[in-house]
Design a protein around this motif. Structure first.
Motif, mmCIF file in Angstrom:
data_model
loop_
_atom_site.group_PDB
_atom_site.id
_atom_site.type_symbol
_atom_site.label_atom_id
_atom_site.label_comp_id
_atom_site.label_asym_id
_atom_site.label_seq_id
_atom_site.Cartn_x
_atom_site.Cartn_y
_atom_site.Cartn_z
ATOM 1 N N VAL A 1 0.837 -1.203 0.000
ATOM 2 C CA VAL A 1 0.000 0.000 0.000
ATOM 3 C C VAL A 1 0.871 1.252 0.000
ATOM 4 N N GLU A 2 1.905 1.264 0.845
ATOM 5 C CA GLU A 2 2.767 2.436 0.950
ATOM 6 C C GLU A 2 3.547 2.701 -0.339
ATOM 7 N N SER A 3 3.921 1.634 -1.029
ATOM 8 C CA SER A 3 4.721 1.801 -2.246
ATOM 9 C C SER A 3 3.857 2.050 -3.486
ATOM 10 N N SER A 4 2.538 1.956 -3.342
ATOM 11 C CA SER A 4 1.649 2.135 -4.497
ATOM 12 C C SER A 4 1.618 3.595 -4.942
ATOM 13 N N PRO A 5 1.647 3.840 -6.253
ATOM 14 C CA PRO A 5 1.546 5.222 -6.749
ATOM 15 C C PRO A 5 0.103 5.736 -6.702
ATOM 16 N N ASP A 6 -0.851 4.839 -6.455
ATOM 17 C CA ASP A 6 -2.268 5.199 -6.440
ATOM 18 C C ASP A 6 -2.739 5.495 -5.020
ATOM 19 N N LEU A 7 -3.707 6.388 -4.915
ATOM 20 C CA LEU A 7 -4.277 6.749 -3.617
ATOM 21 C C LEU A 7 -5.111 5.584 -3.095
ATOM 22 N N ILE A 8 -4.843 5.150 -1.866
ATOM 23 C CA ILE A 8 -5.556 4.017 -1.280
ATOM 24 C C ILE A 8 -6.122 4.404 0.084
ATOM 25 N N MET A 9 -7.419 4.129 0.260
ATOM 26 C CA MET A 9 -8.086 4.307 1.544
ATOM 27 C C MET A 9 -8.650 2.974 1.990
ATOM 28 N N LEU A 10 -8.592 2.721 3.312
ATOM 29 C CA LEU A 10 -9.219 1.540 3.881
ATOM 30 C C LEU A 10 -10.260 2.036 4.876
ATOM 31 N N LEU A 11 -11.513 1.611 4.675
ATOM 32 C CA LEU A 11 -12.620 2.061 5.518
ATOM 33 C C LEU A 11 -13.249 0.871 6.225
ATOM 34 N N ASP A 12 -13.771 1.104 7.441
ATOM 35 C CA ASP A 12 -14.540 0.042 8.083
ATOM 36 C C ASP A 12 -15.982 0.112 7.599
ATOM 37 N N ARG A 13 -16.832 -0.750 8.132
ATOM 38 C CA ARG A 13 -18.214 -0.829 7.640
ATOM 39 C C ARG A 13 -18.995 0.453 7.870
ATOM 40 N N THR A 14 -18.591 1.243 8.856
ATOM 41 C CA THR A 14 -19.308 2.484 9.142
ATOM 42 C C THR A 14 -18.822 3.643 8.286
ATOM 43 N N GLY A 15 -17.760 3.406 7.493
ATOM 44 C CA GLY A 15 -17.228 4.463 6.645
ATOM 45 C C GLY A 15 -16.110 5.252 7.286
ATOM 46 N N ARG A 16 -15.615 4.781 8.434
ATOM 47 C CA ARG A 16 -14.491 5.466 9.073
ATOM 48 C C ARG A 16 -13.171 5.085 8.403
ATOM 49 N N ILE A 17 -12.274 6.044 8.283
ATOM 50 C CA ILE A 17 -10.974 5.815 7.651
ATOM 51 C C ILE A 17 -10.036 5.141 8.648
ATOM 52 N N ARG B 1 -11.763 9.010 11.377
ATOM 53 C CA ARG B 1 -12.825 9.966 11.024
ATOM 54 C C ARG B 1 -13.638 9.383 9.886
ATOM 55 N N HIS B 2 -14.927 9.746 9.833
ATOM 56 C CA HIS B 2 -15.762 9.278 8.730
ATOM 57 C C HIS B 2 -15.249 9.847 7.426
ATOM 58 N N VAL B 3 -15.442 9.111 6.341
ATOM 59 C CA VAL B 3 -14.902 9.513 5.049
ATOM 60 C C VAL B 3 -15.424 10.881 4.611
ATOM 61 N N ARG B 4 -16.535 11.347 5.198
ATOM 62 C CA ARG B 4 -17.047 12.681 4.845
ATOM 63 C C ARG B 4 -16.118 13.805 5.311
ATOM 64 N N ILE B 5 -15.097 13.475 6.086
ATOM 65 C CA ILE B 5 -14.096 14.468 6.472
ATOM 66 C C ILE B 5 -13.423 15.041 5.235
ATOM 67 N N MET C 1 -12.963 19.042 4.752
ATOM 68 C CA MET C 1 -11.652 19.658 4.546
ATOM 69 C C MET C 1 -11.533 20.323 3.181
ATOM 70 N N GLY C 2 -12.597 20.276 2.380
ATOM 71 C CA GLY C 2 -12.584 20.926 1.074
ATOM 72 C C GLY C 2 -11.877 20.145 -0.015
ATOM 73 N N ILE C 3 -11.543 18.889 0.273
ATOM 74 C CA ILE C 3 -10.877 18.059 -0.734
ATOM 75 C C ILE C 3 -11.856 17.640 -1.815
ATOM 76 N N ILE C 4 -13.103 17.450 -1.406
ATOM 77 C CA ILE C 4 -14.120 16.997 -2.342
ATOM 78 C C ILE C 4 -15.389 17.799 -2.097
ATOM 79 N N SER C 5 -16.118 18.109 -3.166
ATOM 80 C CA SER C 5 -17.334 18.906 -3.025
ATOM 81 C C SER C 5 -18.492 18.026 -2.537
ATOM 82 N N GLY C 6 -19.573 18.673 -2.135
ATOM 83 C CA GLY C 6 -20.732 17.938 -1.644
ATOM 84 C C GLY C 6 -21.307 16.974 -2.661
#
Length: 281
Positions: free
Chosen positions: A133-149, A170-174, A178-183
């Motif tokens: 995961v750390e060496s991957s050039p792609d963005l990777i997120m791992l979430l639990d069933r509730t959507g927490r990162i 924090r829930h993925v809606r963070i 943080m303004g990374i993604i729009s509504g």
């Protein structure tokens, strides 16, 4: 084996050997247990909870687990609630309540040994996964069933410019906060990728994000589930910004060429036409 009652210790040793196990040593105190463990490196330690000396069985078991990664099974005849509470915090691989029969003895040891083996394999697997995961050039997120990162890789910091520690637990809606993604983009990500929680979603979801400096990036997100006791959602984002920008430049060039190919007709000038009358007879 750690038992401060010599008669009981010899009885357990004899029963263990009859079941095919090799007893590499007997200790009567926590200090002796640590010294014996350091010297012999056993596959498993049978530890009496209540021991004489400055280091009791629980403290010795905690050190053995932390420093040597050797499974510990507690031996106890009686213990108060506070002692048992302390024992549980060390996450032992089993308990044997004295007196016990040979069948129970063998069962607890075999289960503890197998559980430790599986835990070791899982830790190795997780270590390899984190390295990939750390060496991957792609963005990777791992979430639990509730959507927490629960995990973000190095590519997240490289793409967004934000430190990943701010997003853990924090829930993925963070990402929206943080303004990374729009509504709207956040809803698309949730409704099409995260909420379904299927084994695999082959159709990517294209999402536009902004980094810490306001620069736009385009990512294609894919999701899969990881099942290892507790289900997780693995979200992988492929950066397609260069492709999107190249497509936009190509469309711009096409529009400009089409403008140049437009046929221009000059305006018709007004001319005077003189018609002579036919000659008279």
């Amino acid at each position: 084996m750690v038992e401060d009652e010599s008669i009981v210790a010899l009885d357990i040793k004899h029963r263990a050997e009859l079941l095919g196990y090799e007893v590499v040593g007997i200790a009567s105190s926590g200090e002796e247990a640590l010294e014996l463990t350091r010297e012999k490196k056993p596959d498993l330690v049978l530890m009496d909870i209540v021991l004489k000396g400055e280091v009791d069985g629980i403290e010795a078991a905690e050190i053995i687990k932390r420093e040597y990664d050797i499974p510990v099974v507690y031996l106890t005849a009686h213990a108060d609630k506070e002692t048992l509470k302390r024992a549980k915090l060390t996450e032992p691989f089993g308990y044997l309540i004295k007196p016990f029969d040979d069948r129970e003895f063998q069962s607890v040891i075999e289960v503890a040994t197998y559980k430790h083996l599986m835990d070791s394999k899982l830790r190795i697997s997780e270590k390899r996964y984190r390295k990939l995961v750390e060496s991957s050039p792609d963005l990777i997120m791992l979430l639990d069933r509730t959507g927490r990162i629960v995990l973000l890789n190095n590519a997240f910091e490289r793409v967004t410019g934000f430190p990943r520690k701010k997003f853990y637990k924090r829930h993925v809606r963070i990402l929206e906060e943080m303004g990374i993604i729009s509504g709207g983009e956040s809803e698309k990500l949730m409704d099409e990728l995260i909420k379904p929680f299927k084994d695999r979603l082959d159709d990517p979801v294209k999402v536009k994000i902004k980094d810490k400096n306001g620069k736009e990036h385009y990512l294609e997100f894919y999701a899969t589930t990881i099942k290892n006791g507790e289900n997780f959602i693995q979200v992988i984002g492929y950066d397609i910004t260069a492709k999107v920008e190249a497509d936009e430049r190509r469309l711009k060039l096409i529009r400009e060429k089409n403008k140049k190919r437009t046929i221009w007709f000059p305006p018709i000038s007004h001319t005077s036409i003189c018609i002579n009358s036919p000659p008279t007879a």
